[in-house]
Design an enzyme around this catalytic site. Structure first.
Site, PDB file in Angstrom:
ATOM      1  N   HIS A  20     -22.340 -43.874   3.084  1.00  0.00           N
ATOM      2  CA  HIS A  20     -23.788 -43.860   2.834  1.00  0.00           C
ATOM      3  C   HIS A  20     -24.291 -45.284   2.636  1.00  0.00           C
ATOM      4  CE1 HIS A  20     -24.154 -39.441   1.899  1.00  0.00           C
ATOM      5  NE2 HIS A  20     -22.852 -39.600   1.754  1.00  0.00           N
ATOM      6  N   ASP A  22     -27.059 -46.207   1.208  1.00  0.00           N
ATOM      7  CA  ASP A  22     -27.639 -46.418  -0.125  1.00  0.00           C
ATOM      8  C   ASP A  22     -26.602 -46.337  -1.243  1.00  0.00           C
ATOM      9  OD1 ASP A  22     -27.695 -43.735   0.797  1.00  0.00           O
ATOM     10  OD2 ASP A  22     -29.222 -43.145  -0.642  1.00  0.00           O
ATOM     11  N   HIS A 203     -22.188 -32.180   4.619  1.00  0.00           N
ATOM     12  CA  HIS A 203     -21.412 -32.214   3.384  1.00  0.00           C
ATOM     13  C   HIS A 203     -21.210 -30.755   2.977  1.00  0.00           C
ATOM     14  CE1 HIS A 203     -22.898 -36.340   3.052  1.00  0.00           C
ATOM     15  NE2 HIS A 203     -22.113 -36.540   2.024  1.00  0.00           N
ATOM     16  N   GLU A 206     -17.560 -29.556  -1.223  1.00  0.00           N
ATOM     17  CA  GLU A 206     -17.335 -30.666  -2.152  1.00  0.00           C
ATOM     18  C   GLU A 206     -17.639 -30.188  -3.573  1.00  0.00           C
ATOM     19  OE1 GLU A 206     -20.318 -33.729  -1.852  1.00  0.00           O
ATOM     20  OE2 GLU A 206     -19.071 -35.266  -2.814  1.00  0.00           O
ATOM     21  N   ASP A 284     -17.160 -42.826   1.668  1.00  0.00           N
ATOM     22  CA  ASP A 284     -18.324 -42.161   1.085  1.00  0.00           C
ATOM     23  C   ASP A 284     -19.346 -43.217   0.626  1.00  0.00           C
ATOM     24  OD1 ASP A 284     -19.790 -39.884   0.656  1.00  0.00           O
ATOM     25  OD2 ASP A 284     -18.915 -39.409  -1.286  1.00  0.00           O
TER      26      ASP A 284
END
Ligand SMILES: O=c1[nH]cnc2c1ncn2[C@H]1C[C@H](O)[C@@H](CO)O1
Ligand SMILES: [Zn+2]
Length: 355
Positions: A20, A22, A203, A206, A284
């Site tokens: 990601h 961000d 996703h 998880e 991730d």
């Protein structure tokens, strides 16, 4: 064989298919962007900001983990900030020999200062293109719908994905809080993307059980699954994923932090691999999880006994799982396979001394 070192793994060509934007900034960059933009941060030095943007042992869940993004997003609301953070992420990944990276983020989270969705995508593509000119890395972008934000916004992001098809965007994802926010509510977005022959990953598995993975595959058309650790709870679905060669984007350290697994040694990636599933190794969030692709492989080596040959096979599965046109992927794989064949561990310095 002697144990692999971090330096050995850094020398191997690698992918990162689940990272990601961000969650993968340099802490120093957050400080500089905040200063430039007059944004107030919860800390004004690397040491005081670190606990707010890196997750430690005290993290209790995915929802807890996601709090760090409030800070990062506060400085990622301008065109220049997106160019810079995308550029730096690709440069940092290339420095550890990531040759192919798919960067994901959700443009709707970057509109606080009025940027248009098109500009938000353009900025990230610009930063990545700059890094590609300077470093040996190829990149693609995946846009994320967010489970806990409205399905209508997922539809807009799906349309944005379609608009940027063949212009740098290679896929569509669904991220965010998983429990209580089922993927089936975002079906329309996935059907728009699939109707345009674009790849999807979600996703799933998880922070919720195999039912979530089932929805991702059968209701949303997932070509890959982000995390998927809880696939271990349903053998029948696991066989389906295996039979259809659906890649799992494993992010081991992140899974320990969000408590998807208790410890690294408990991570089901070992079992998945032994059963023949197509598993890939990813970060991730390089900053939030405080990791690199190389460190993730080192954990697998040290805690789960993955050998060099097995790591090479994981690397190949990463390249095979890329959202790239088949011909491009085949050419990239051929280069990587020959590089892996000639790879031997040991520092470059000691090799030179032996000559
Ligand atoms: O591991 C994750 N699971 C679900 N959502 C996540 C994860 N890591 C980051 N995100 C969210 C937070 C970001 O703001 C968003 C888009 O990158 O995706
Ligand atoms: Zn993720």
């Amino acid at each position: 064989m002697r144990n692999l070192t971090l330096q050995d793994i850094q020398r191997l060509p690698k992918t990162d298919l689940h990272v990601h934007l961000d969650g993968s900034l340099r802490i120093q960059t957050i400080l500089e962007l905040a200063e430039e933009q007059g944004v107030k941060l919860p800390g004004d030095s690397i040491d005081t900001l670190r606990p707010h943007v890196e997750v430690g042992d005290e993290c209790t869940s995915l929802v807890d983990y996601l709090k760090a993004f409030d800070v990062t997003l506060s400085v990622m609301q301008t065109y220049d900030a997106l160019v810079r953070t995308a550029y730096e992420l690709a440069v940092d990944a290339a420095a550890e020999n990531v040759r192919y990276m798919e960067v994901r983020y959700s443009p709707i989270l970057h509109q606080a200062k009025g940027m248009t969705l098109h500009h938000i995508v353009q900025a990230v593509l610009e930063g990545l293109a700059q890094a590609e000119k300077e470093c040996a890395i190829r990149t693609g972008v995946i846009l994320c719908g967010i489970r806990h934000i409205s399905p209508e916004l997922s539809n807009r992001l799906a349309d944005l994905t379609v608009a940027f098809k063949n212009k740098g965007v290679v896929g569509f994802d669904l991220a965010g809080a998983e429990e209580d926010f089922p993927a089936k509510k975002h079906r329309e977005a996935f059907s728009r993307v699939l109707a345009n022959n674009i790849n999807c990953t979600l996703h799933a598995g998880e922070a919720y059980g195999p039912e979530s993975i089932h929805q991702a595959i059968h209701l949303c058309g997932a070509h890959r699954i982000g995390h998927g650790v809880r696939l271990i709870e349903n053998g029948d679905l696991l066989n389906y994923v295996n039979d259809h060669r659906i890649p799992l984007e494993c992010c081991p350290s992140s899974n320990v932090q969000t408590r998807a697994v208790q410890t690294m040694a408990d991570h089901p990636i070992r079992l998945f691999y032994d059963l023949g599933l197509r598993v890939t190794v990813n970060t991730d969030n390089r900053m939030v999880t405080r990791t690199t692709v190389s460190e993730e492989y080192l954990h697998l080596h040290q805690s789960l006994g993955f050998t060099l040959d097995e790591i090479k096979e994981l690397i190949i599965m990463g390249f095979k799982s890329a959202f790239l046109p088949y011909a491009v992927k085949r050419a990239m794989l051929a280069d990587v396979v020959s590089e892996l064949k000639s790879f031997t561990p040991g520092s470059l310095e000691s090799k030179k001394e032996q000559l």
